[in-house]
Design an enzyme around this catalytic site. Structure first.
Site, PDB file in Angstrom:
ATOM      1  N   HIS A 150       1.693   1.413  -8.170  1.00 44.22           N
ATOM      2  CA  HIS A 150       0.545   1.620  -9.068  1.00 44.22           C
ATOM      3  C   HIS A 150       0.951   1.479 -10.532  1.00 44.22           C
ATOM      4  O   HIS A 150       2.089   1.763 -10.898  1.00 44.22           O
ATOM      5  CB  HIS A 150      -0.051   3.026  -8.892  1.00 44.22           C
ATOM      6  CG  HIS A 150      -0.751   3.237  -7.584  1.00 44.22           C
ATOM      7  ND1 HIS A 150      -2.102   3.027  -7.400  1.00 44.22           N
ATOM      8  CD2 HIS A 150      -0.273   3.638  -6.379  1.00 44.22           C
ATOM      9  CE1 HIS A 150      -2.437   3.299  -6.149  1.00 44.22           C
ATOM     10  NE2 HIS A 150      -1.343   3.674  -5.496  1.00 44.22           N
TER      11      HIS A 150
ATOM     12  N   ASP B 269       4.608   4.404  -3.281  1.00 44.42           N
ATOM     13  CA  ASP B 269       4.113   5.576  -4.012  1.00 44.42           C
ATOM     14  C   ASP B 269       5.137   6.707  -4.025  1.00 44.42           C
ATOM     15  O   ASP B 269       4.778   7.886  -4.069  1.00 44.42           O
ATOM     16  CB  ASP B 269       2.805   6.089  -3.376  1.00 44.42           C
ATOM     17  CG  ASP B 269       1.646   5.130  -3.616  1.00 44.42           C
ATOM     18  OD1 ASP B 269       1.828   4.126  -4.326  1.00 44.42           O
ATOM     19  OD2 ASP B 269       0.553   5.395  -3.076  1.00 44.42           O
TER      20      ASP B 269
ATOM     21  N   HIS C 105      -1.127   4.322   3.750  1.00 42.80           N
ATOM     22  CA  HIS C 105      -2.381   4.464   2.999  1.00 42.80           C
ATOM     23  C   HIS C 105      -3.103   3.117   2.870  1.00 42.80           C
ATOM     24  O   HIS C 105      -2.470   2.095   2.606  1.00 42.80           O
ATOM     25  CB  HIS C 105      -2.102   5.063   1.614  1.00 42.80           C
ATOM     26  CG  HIS C 105      -1.777   6.532   1.671  1.00 42.80           C
ATOM     27  ND1 HIS C 105      -1.054   7.181   0.693  1.00 42.80           N
ATOM     28  CD2 HIS C 105      -2.083   7.472   2.609  1.00 42.80           C
ATOM     29  CE1 HIS C 105      -0.929   8.465   1.015  1.00 42.80           C
ATOM     30  NE2 HIS C 105      -1.539   8.660   2.180  1.00 42.80           N
TER      31      HIS C 105
ATOM     32  N   HIS D 180       3.958   2.329   3.273  1.00 40.86           N
ATOM     33  CA  HIS D 180       3.380   3.517   3.913  1.00 40.86           C
ATOM     34  C   HIS D 180       1.950   3.222   4.318  1.00 40.86           C
ATOM     35  O   HIS D 180       1.399   2.182   3.978  1.00 40.86           O
ATOM     36  CB  HIS D 180       3.509   4.750   3.019  1.00 40.86           C
ATOM     37  CG  HIS D 180       2.691   4.733   1.762  1.00 40.86           C
ATOM     38  ND1 HIS D 180       2.923   3.846   0.728  1.00 40.86           N
ATOM     39  CD2 HIS D 180       1.636   5.489   1.361  1.00 40.86           C
ATOM     40  CE1 HIS D 180       2.060   4.081  -0.253  1.00 40.86           C
ATOM     41  NE2 HIS D 180       1.266   5.060   0.106  1.00 40.86           N
TER      42      HIS D 180
ATOM     43  N   HIS E 127      -2.529   0.272   0.477  1.00 41.54           N
ATOM     44  CA  HIS E 127      -1.262  -0.451   0.585  1.00 41.54           C
ATOM     45  C   HIS E 127      -1.209  -1.397   1.786  1.00 41.54           C
ATOM     46  O   HIS E 127      -0.305  -2.233   1.852  1.00 41.54           O
ATOM     47  CB  HIS E 127      -0.090   0.542   0.656  1.00 41.54           C
ATOM     48  CG  HIS E 127       0.080   1.306  -0.622  1.00 41.54           C
ATOM     49  ND1 HIS E 127       1.097   1.053  -1.520  1.00 41.54           N
ATOM     50  CD2 HIS E 127      -0.681   2.277  -1.182  1.00 41.54           C
ATOM     51  CE1 HIS E 127       0.960   1.853  -2.570  1.00 41.54           C
ATOM     52  NE2 HIS E 127      -0.104   2.604  -2.391  1.00 41.54           N
TER      53      HIS E 127
ATOM     54  N   HIS F 211       5.778  11.586  -0.187  1.00 40.85           N
ATOM     55  CA  HIS F 211       4.373  11.207  -0.409  1.00 40.85           C
ATOM     56  C   HIS F 211       3.663  11.167   0.952  1.00 40.85           C
ATOM     57  O   HIS F 211       2.580  11.717   1.114  1.00 40.85           O
ATOM     58  CB  HIS F 211       4.342   9.843  -1.105  1.00 40.85           C
ATOM     59  CG  HIS F 211       2.971   9.286  -1.340  1.00 40.85           C
ATOM     60  ND1 HIS F 211       2.074   9.857  -2.208  1.00 40.85           N
ATOM     61  CD2 HIS F 211       2.344   8.209  -0.808  1.00 40.85           C
ATOM     62  CE1 HIS F 211       0.950   9.141  -2.208  1.00 40.85           C
ATOM     63  NE2 HIS F 211       1.084   8.143  -1.364  1.00 40.85           N
TER      64      HIS F 211
HETATM   65 ZN   LIG Z   1      -0.084   6.305  -1.101  1.00 42.98          ZN
END
Ligand SMILES: [Zn+2]
Length: 253
Positions: free
Chosen positions: A163, A125, A53, A51, A56, A108
């Site tokens: 994570h 995530d 973010h 994704h 990442h 997410h």
């Molecule tokens: Zn994320």
């Protein structure tokens, strides 16, 4: 085949998979340095992104400078810069000796994908060990459906999350389902691993199905806890999931 979680940034993992011939791929490189440090003579042939973010994807450009031939796979989302091959739900992704299936898991973020294959699930995530991602762009119904798609994969699938949140997630899971024996045992094992600075991941989907409250919103013990917490009953699984997610958002364990 060797699989390593490379700690990155605050509490991210970049997953590094390599074969005996020295070919390698990484998932979600939020920074390049841990990959450059760990790679040695490995030939990076692919970068998989779950994704958009930054924690990442931000290391991708620097990795492509070192390995310009590496192919990048990413969801269809303009917030992830190209060039990359955009993957769709249930699309097959072949990388050197490995094959994966992309699975759309919105919740997410709206375009989040997971990659499943080789007995591994790279879920970014979306699914965390004993927890799940926050709902930034999706509805509880979407996230609940996305987690359900992952929960039906084979029990021995190794779950590679984005994570290291397991210990904090365990505190919430135990608050919600204190009578779950498997959860108690797994939480003890996680505490021990983390106390010795070892990753808690990857675990198996079997453990998640037995212990992760977000995959178990219909379990009687969890429903009873939710009803006590809210002071009322719930219409259905989606409402139970939404209330569990909201409870976790405000949980100070
Ligand atoms: Zn994320």
């Amino acid at each position: 085949m060797s699989l390593r979680p490379l700690p990155a940034l605050q509490d991210n993992y970049i997953w590094l998979l390599a074969d005996a011939a020295g070919r390698a791929m990484v998932v979600d490189p939020g920074e390049a340095a841990p990959v450059l440090a760990a790679a040695g003579d490995l030939d990076l042939v692919a970068i998989l992104l779950t994704h958009h973010h930054p924690d990442h994807i931000a290391g991708t450009a620097a990795l492509l400078e070192r390995w310009p031939h590496a192919q990048v796979f990413a969801p269809r989302d303009e917030r992830i810069p190209g060039p990359c091959r955009r993957v769709a739900d249930r699309e097959r992704v072949e990388i050197g000796p490995w094959a994966f299936e992309a699975i759309a898991v919105p919740g997410h973020t709206r375009s989040h994908v997971a990659y499943f294959g080789e007995g591994l699930l790279f879920c970014g995530d979306t699914l965390f060990s004993l927890g799940c991602g926050r709902l930034f762009e999706g509805s509880p119904a979407q996230m609940h459906a996305s987690l359900a798609k992952l929960a039906v994969l084979p029990a021995d699938t190794r779950v590679c999350c984005g994570h290291e949140y397991t210990e904090a997630n365990a505190r919430f899971a135990l608050a919600v389902e204190p009578g779950n024996r498997e959860l108690q045992e797994h939480a003890d094992a996680v505490r021990e691993l983390r106390a010795n600075d070892h990753p808690s991941l990857p675990g198996t989907l079997e453990i998640e199905r037995a212990c992760n409250p977000f995959l178990r919103v219909d379990a009687p013990g969890i429903r009873a806890s939710l009803e006590r917490h809210l002071g009322r009953g719930m219409r259905d699984s989606v409402e139970a999931f939404a209330e569990l997610r909201a409870w976790k958002d405000g949980f100070k364990g």
